[in-house]
Design a protein around this motif. Structure first.
Motif, PDB file in Angstrom:
ATOM      1  N   GLU A   2      67.117  -9.022 -16.220  1.00 25.16           N
ATOM      2  CA  GLU A   2      68.355  -9.165 -15.448  1.00 25.16           C
ATOM      3  C   GLU A   2      68.448  -8.171 -14.297  1.00 25.16           C
ATOM      4  OE1 GLU A   2      71.808 -10.969 -18.339  1.00 25.16           O
ATOM      5  OE2 GLU A   2      71.345  -8.833 -18.505  1.00 25.16           O
ATOM      6  N   GLN A   3      67.656  -7.126 -14.330  1.00 25.10           N
ATOM      7  CA  GLN A   3      67.719  -6.108 -13.289  1.00 25.10           C
ATOM      8  C   GLN A   3      66.967  -6.496 -12.020  1.00 25.10           C
ATOM      9  OE1 GLN A   3      69.553  -3.119 -13.321  1.00 25.10           O
ATOM     10  NE2 GLN A   3      70.447  -4.241 -15.024  1.00 25.10           N
ATOM     11  N   ILE A   4      66.249  -7.631 -12.051  1.00 20.83           N
ATOM     12  CA  ILE A   4      65.488  -8.070 -10.878  1.00 20.83           C
ATOM     13  C   ILE A   4      66.434  -8.699  -9.858  1.00 20.83           C
ATOM     14  CG2 ILE A   4      63.646  -9.580 -10.067  1.00 20.83           C
ATOM     15  CD1 ILE A   4      62.451  -9.453 -12.893  1.00 20.83           C
ATOM     16  N   ASN A   5      66.372  -8.224  -8.620  1.00 18.87           N
ATOM     17  CA  ASN A   5      67.199  -8.805  -7.572  1.00 18.87           C
ATOM     18  C   ASN A   5      66.375  -8.941  -6.290  1.00 18.87           C
ATOM     19  OD1 ASN A   5      69.503  -9.963  -6.537  1.00 18.87           O
ATOM     20  ND2 ASN A   5      70.495  -8.024  -6.049  1.00 18.87           N
ATOM     21  N   PHE A   6      66.852  -9.785  -5.377  1.00 19.92           N
ATOM     22  CA  PHE A   6      66.083 -10.157  -4.190  1.00 19.92           C
ATOM     23  C   PHE A   6      66.941 -10.007  -2.950  1.00 19.92           C
ATOM     24  CE2 PHE A   6      65.054 -12.541  -7.906  1.00 19.92           C
ATOM     25  CZ  PHE A   6      63.682 -12.452  -8.003  1.00 19.92           C
ATOM     26  N   TYR A   7      66.344  -9.486  -1.891  1.00 17.54           N
ATOM     27  CA  TYR A   7      67.048  -9.417  -0.618  1.00 17.54           C
ATOM     28  C   TYR A   7      66.173 -10.036   0.466  1.00 17.54           C
ATOM     29  CZ  TYR A   7      70.406  -6.505  -2.991  1.00 17.54           C
ATOM     30  OH  TYR A   7      71.355  -6.061  -3.868  1.00 17.54           O
ATOM     31  N   LEU A  66      70.911  -2.524  -9.033  1.00 23.04           N
ATOM     32  CA  LEU A  66      69.973  -3.080  -9.995  1.00 23.04           C
ATOM     33  C   LEU A  66      68.655  -2.323  -9.906  1.00 23.04           C
ATOM     34  CD1 LEU A  66      70.777  -6.875  -9.618  1.00 23.04           C
ATOM     35  CD2 LEU A  66      71.682  -5.240 -11.271  1.00 23.04           C
ATOM     36  N   SER A  67      67.942  -2.254 -11.029  1.00 22.10           N
ATOM     37  CA  SER A  67      66.826  -1.312 -11.120  1.00 22.10           C
ATOM     38  C   SER A  67      65.496  -1.865 -10.601  1.00 22.10           C
ATOM     39  CB  SER A  67      66.651  -0.832 -12.565  1.00 22.10           C
ATOM     40  OG  SER A  67      66.307  -1.900 -13.409  1.00 22.10           O
ATOM     41  N   PHE A  68      65.473  -3.126 -10.143  1.00 25.69           N
ATOM     42  CA  PHE A  68      64.244  -3.677  -9.562  1.00 25.69           C
ATOM     43  C   PHE A  68      64.637  -4.568  -8.391  1.00 25.69           C
ATOM     44  CE2 PHE A  68      60.605  -6.312  -8.859  1.00 25.69           C
ATOM     45  CZ  PHE A  68      59.512  -5.547  -9.232  1.00 25.69           C
ATOM     46  N   ILE A  69      64.245  -4.158  -7.193  1.00 23.29           N
ATOM     47  CA  ILE A  69      64.626  -4.864  -5.969  1.00 23.29           C
ATOM     48  C   ILE A  69      63.376  -5.334  -5.235  1.00 23.29           C
ATOM     49  CG2 ILE A  69      65.630  -4.552  -3.667  1.00 23.29           C
ATOM     50  CD1 ILE A  69      67.591  -2.578  -4.887  1.00 23.29           C
ATOM     51  N   SER A 104      54.468 -14.324  -0.923  1.00 25.38           N
ATOM     52  CA  SER A 104      55.739 -14.995  -1.190  1.00 25.38           C
ATOM     53  C   SER A 104      55.740 -15.687  -2.544  1.00 25.38           C
ATOM     54  CB  SER A 104      56.060 -16.004  -0.083  1.00 25.38           C
ATOM     55  OG  SER A 104      56.272 -15.338   1.142  1.00 25.38           O
ATOM     56  N   ASN A 105      54.560 -16.105  -3.013  1.00 24.35           N
ATOM     57  CA  ASN A 105      54.505 -16.741  -4.328  1.00 24.35           C
ATOM     58  C   ASN A 105      54.809 -15.749  -5.444  1.00 24.35           C
ATOM     59  OD1 ASN A 105      53.956 -19.278  -3.335  1.00 24.35           O
ATOM     60  ND2 ASN A 105      51.729 -19.048  -3.498  1.00 24.35           N
ATOM     61  N   ILE A 106      54.440 -14.483  -5.249  1.00 23.80           N
ATOM     62  CA  ILE A 106      54.794 -13.468  -6.243  1.00 23.80           C
ATOM     63  C   ILE A 106      56.305 -13.291  -6.276  1.00 23.80           C
ATOM     64  CG2 ILE A 106      54.610 -11.008  -6.810  1.00 23.80           C
ATOM     65  CD1 ILE A 106      51.731 -11.148  -5.705  1.00 23.80           C
ATOM     66  N   LEU A 107      56.927 -13.222  -5.087  1.00 24.14           N
ATOM     67  CA  LEU A 107      58.385 -13.122  -5.045  1.00 24.14           C
ATOM     68  C   LEU A 107      59.038 -14.377  -5.617  1.00 24.14           C
ATOM     69  CD1 LEU A 107      59.060 -11.458  -1.569  1.00 24.14           C
ATOM     70  CD2 LEU A 107      58.365 -10.422  -3.713  1.00 24.14           C
ATOM     71  N   SER A 108      58.450 -15.540  -5.345  1.00 19.11           N
ATOM     72  CA  SER A 108      58.999 -16.793  -5.867  1.00 19.11           C
ATOM     73  C   SER A 108      58.919 -16.857  -7.388  1.00 19.11           C
ATOM     74  CB  SER A 108      58.264 -17.998  -5.263  1.00 19.11           C
ATOM     75  OG  SER A 108      58.484 -18.080  -3.880  1.00 19.11           O
ATOM     76  N   PHE A 109      57.826 -16.335  -7.950  1.00 18.32           N
ATOM     77  CA  PHE A 109      57.732 -16.295  -9.404  1.00 18.32           C
ATOM     78  C   PHE A 109      58.834 -15.422  -9.996  1.00 18.32           C
ATOM     79  CE2 PHE A 109      56.394 -13.755 -13.048  1.00 18.32           C
ATOM     80  CZ  PHE A 109      56.374 -14.753 -14.013  1.00 18.32           C
ATOM     81  N   LEU A 110      59.061 -14.261  -9.398  1.00 18.34           N
ATOM     82  CA  LEU A 110      60.130 -13.383  -9.889  1.00 18.34           C
ATOM     83  C   LEU A 110      61.490 -14.055  -9.731  1.00 18.34           C
ATOM     84  CD1 LEU A 110      58.796  -9.996  -8.490  1.00 18.34           C
ATOM     85  CD2 LEU A 110      58.913 -10.678 -10.891  1.00 18.34           C
ATOM     86  N   LYS A 111      61.645 -14.825  -8.658  1.00 21.92           N
ATOM     87  CA  LYS A 111      62.896 -15.560  -8.481  1.00 21.92           C
ATOM     88  C   LYS A 111      63.045 -16.632  -9.557  1.00 21.92           C
ATOM     89  CE  LYS A 111      64.411 -15.949  -4.392  1.00 21.92           C
ATOM     90  NZ  LYS A 111      64.659 -16.262  -2.965  1.00 21.92           N
ATOM     91  N   MET A 112      61.935 -17.247  -9.964  1.00 22.91           N
ATOM     92  CA  MET A 112      61.990 -18.212 -11.055  1.00 22.91           C
ATOM     93  C   MET A 112      62.512 -17.557 -12.325  1.00 22.91           C
ATOM     94  SD  MET A 112      59.010 -20.592 -12.797  1.00 22.91           S
ATOM     95  CE  MET A 112      58.468 -19.320 -13.956  1.00 22.91           C
ATOM     96  N   LEU A 113      62.069 -16.320 -12.575  1.00 24.01           N
ATOM     97  CA  LEU A 113      62.573 -15.597 -13.747  1.00 24.01           C
ATOM     98  C   LEU A 113      64.081 -15.404 -13.672  1.00 24.01           C
ATOM     99  CD1 LEU A 113      59.979 -12.745 -14.459  1.00 24.01           C
ATOM    100  CD2 LEU A 113      60.160 -14.984 -15.542  1.00 24.01           C
ATOM    101  N   ALA A 114      64.591 -15.167 -12.458  1.00 24.13           N
ATOM    102  CA  ALA A 114      66.029 -14.983 -12.297  1.00 24.13           C
ATOM    103  C   ALA A 114      66.779 -16.277 -12.618  1.00 24.13           C
ATOM    104  CB  ALA A 114      66.339 -14.521 -10.874  1.00 24.13           C
ATOM    105  N   PHE A 115      66.267 -17.409 -12.170  1.00 23.91           N
ATOM    106  CA  PHE A 115      66.873 -18.699 -12.514  1.00 23.91           C
ATOM    107  C   PHE A 115      66.764 -18.941 -14.019  1.00 23.91           C
ATOM    108  CE2 PHE A 115      66.855 -19.468  -8.048  1.00 23.91           C
ATOM    109  CZ  PHE A 115      67.709 -20.531  -7.803  1.00 23.91           C
ATOM    110  N   ASN A 125      64.684   7.466  -8.619  1.00 25.85           N
ATOM    111  CA  ASN A 125      65.120   7.643 -10.001  1.00 25.85           C
ATOM    112  C   ASN A 125      66.014   6.513 -10.471  1.00 25.85           C
ATOM    113  OD1 ASN A 125      63.772  10.100 -10.327  1.00 25.85           O
ATOM    114  ND2 ASN A 125      65.497  11.275  -9.534  1.00 25.85           N
ATOM    115  N   ASP A 126      66.511   5.702  -9.538  1.00 23.65           N
ATOM    116  CA  ASP A 126      67.474   4.658  -9.876  1.00 23.65           C
ATOM    117  C   ASP A 126      66.887   3.255  -9.843  1.00 23.65           C
ATOM    118  OD1 ASP A 126      69.502   6.635  -9.972  1.00 23.65           O
ATOM    119  OD2 ASP A 126      69.714   6.519  -7.793  1.00 23.65           O
ATOM    120  N   CYS A 127      65.893   3.019  -8.977  1.00 23.69           N
ATOM    121  CA  CYS A 127      65.367   1.656  -8.900  1.00 23.69           C
ATOM    122  C   CYS A 127      63.936   1.633  -8.377  1.00 23.69           C
ATOM    123  CB  CYS A 127      66.260   0.770  -8.021  1.00 23.69           C
ATOM    124  SG  CYS A 127      66.106   1.067  -6.253  1.00 23.69           S
ATOM    125  N   GLN A 128      63.242   0.557  -8.749  1.00 29.32           N
ATOM    126  CA  GLN A 128      61.923   0.257  -8.203  1.00 29.32           C
ATOM    127  C   GLN A 128      62.094  -0.715  -7.047  1.00 29.32           C
ATOM    128  OE1 GLN A 128      60.747  -0.970 -12.440  1.00 29.32           O
ATOM    129  NE2 GLN A 128      58.767  -0.613 -11.470  1.00 29.32           N
TER     130      GLN A 128
END
Length: 367
Positions: free
Chosen positions: A153-158, A274-277, A37-48, A303-306
């Motif tokens: 900007e392509q990083i998104n979270f679900y 978005l290209s990174f989920i 979860s800390n890896i996901l939280s770091f990526l979320k920090m990038l989004a903020f 081909n569209d997203c990671q």
């Protein structure tokens, strides 16, 4: 679009010093507290951060001290490098934040470019001493920085854990909130309404793909019926059962609703996908058949997203290749990541599945 190929983080919570190479599909598995979860939280920090809301992220996270790695001596900084690349070359976004009281201030923020053969191309420092990222501001003046911002900007979270009575997934949503599926699924009804009634071929194809998937896992759902409340311009998610009765979203089971949200996210038209989920615990509440369909859907959008998954359930492993799995463990309070090696496991896999090897402790990642 450049693909994110590697992240390196130092000093963020349990991520004392980690690096993670990213492919089309990457799955983190490990016990509670291992640092997934800390890896996901770091990526979320990038989004903020990219939105100019680092101060808000720090406040929501409990202050700067709560975001920095613990230990002796105590850390006062965190740093990162995020690399994205395509056939034309790579860009890296580097940052270092220092704690000043309970704020985080940039000690370094820069963008570095490399050519396709790995040669240095350009370095663009963005400044020192600011407490909100200058990435967006600087992107208007430099193409390399603009490319870097575009990748981030392509990083998104679900995160669709909440399916209770008052969950965002079960809420009515304003009809205008239909551009992208939000991280908590709170605009699911509006998005589906637009898909169903749009004349756009991409939206129509997405609607047909989604309804086909839902009927495969929930054949009692004859049709989804997102319905406009004209008095307040909101949309509610109704559905028709195979007996002809009409029901509201409150009558959908938790597992069906989660599957609907996940499938909606991954069937978005290419222009809106978005290209990174990242998806946290995608297996939660899903029937094995629904989980199988989810992985098939992820692979169909390669081909569209990671996609980056985080799980603690071995049920997901049997849908994956060994090289797609990264085991997270905690050693001395720090997260350690280890990617599975298909060659090392070849003999084991002749007799056992990945989930069985995980259960036997062969793969690590156990409490």
């Amino acid at each position: 679009m450049k693909r994110i190929t590697r992240i390196e983080v130092q000093g963020f919570r349990s991520l004392v010093n980690v690096s993670l190479d990213l492919g089309t599909l990457t799955c983190l598995i490990g016990p509670n507290g291992a640092g997934k979860s800390n890896i996901l939280s770091f990526l979320k920090m990038l989004a903020f951060l990219r939105a100019g809301e680092l101060r808000r992220y720090v406040a929501l996270g409990g202050g700067a001290s709560a975001l920095l790695s613990r230990g002796r001596p105590a850390r006062h900084t965190m740093s990162w490098r995020v690399e994205a690349q395509d056939d034309h070359g790579a860009v890296s976004y580097l940052g270092e934040l220092a704690r000043v009281h309970e704020r985080l201030v940039f000690m370094k923020e820069q963008v570095v470019g490399r050519t396709a053969d790995g040669q240095p191309r350009e370095t663009q420092p963005l400044g020192v001493g600011h407490d909100e990222s200058l990435l967006r501001e600087a992107s208007t003046k430099n193409r390399l920085i603009k490319l870097t911002l575009s990748a981030v900007e392509q990083i998104n979270f679900y995160h669709f854990h909440d399916t209770g009575t008052n969950a965002p997934l079960r809420s009515h949503s304003l009809k205008v909130n239909d551009r992208y599926l939000r991280s908590d699924g709170s605009n699911l009804a509006a998005l589906l309404y637009t898909r169903r009634h749009s004349a756009n071929s991409g939206q129509r194809a997405a609607w047909l793909a989604l309804t086909g998937l839902i009927q495969r896992i929930a054949p009692y759902v004859a049709s989804l019926e997102p319905t406009l409340n004209e008095d307040n311009n909101t949309v509610r998610l109704d559905w028709l059962a195979d007996d002809g009765e009409r029901y509201g979203v409150d009558a959908l089971s938790d597992g069906t609703l989660r599957a609907l949200a996940l499938y909606t996210a991954l069937t978005q038209p290419q222009s809106k996908l978005l290209s990174f989920i990242t998806i946290d615990e995608p297996e939660l509440g899903l029937h094995p058949a629904a989980l199988t369909l989810l992985i098939e859907l992820i692979r169909s959008r390669a081909n569209d997203c990671q996609v980056l998954l985080a799980t603690q359930s071995p049920a997901l492993l049997d849908h994956l290749r060994p090289e797609e799995v990264v085991v997270a463990e905690r050693e001395g309070g720090a997260t350690v990541l280890r990617r599975l090696d298909a060659e090392e496991l070849a003999a084991w896999l002749e007799d056992y599945s990945l989930s069985e090897l995980f259960g036997r402790g062969v793969l690590g990642g156990r409490p």
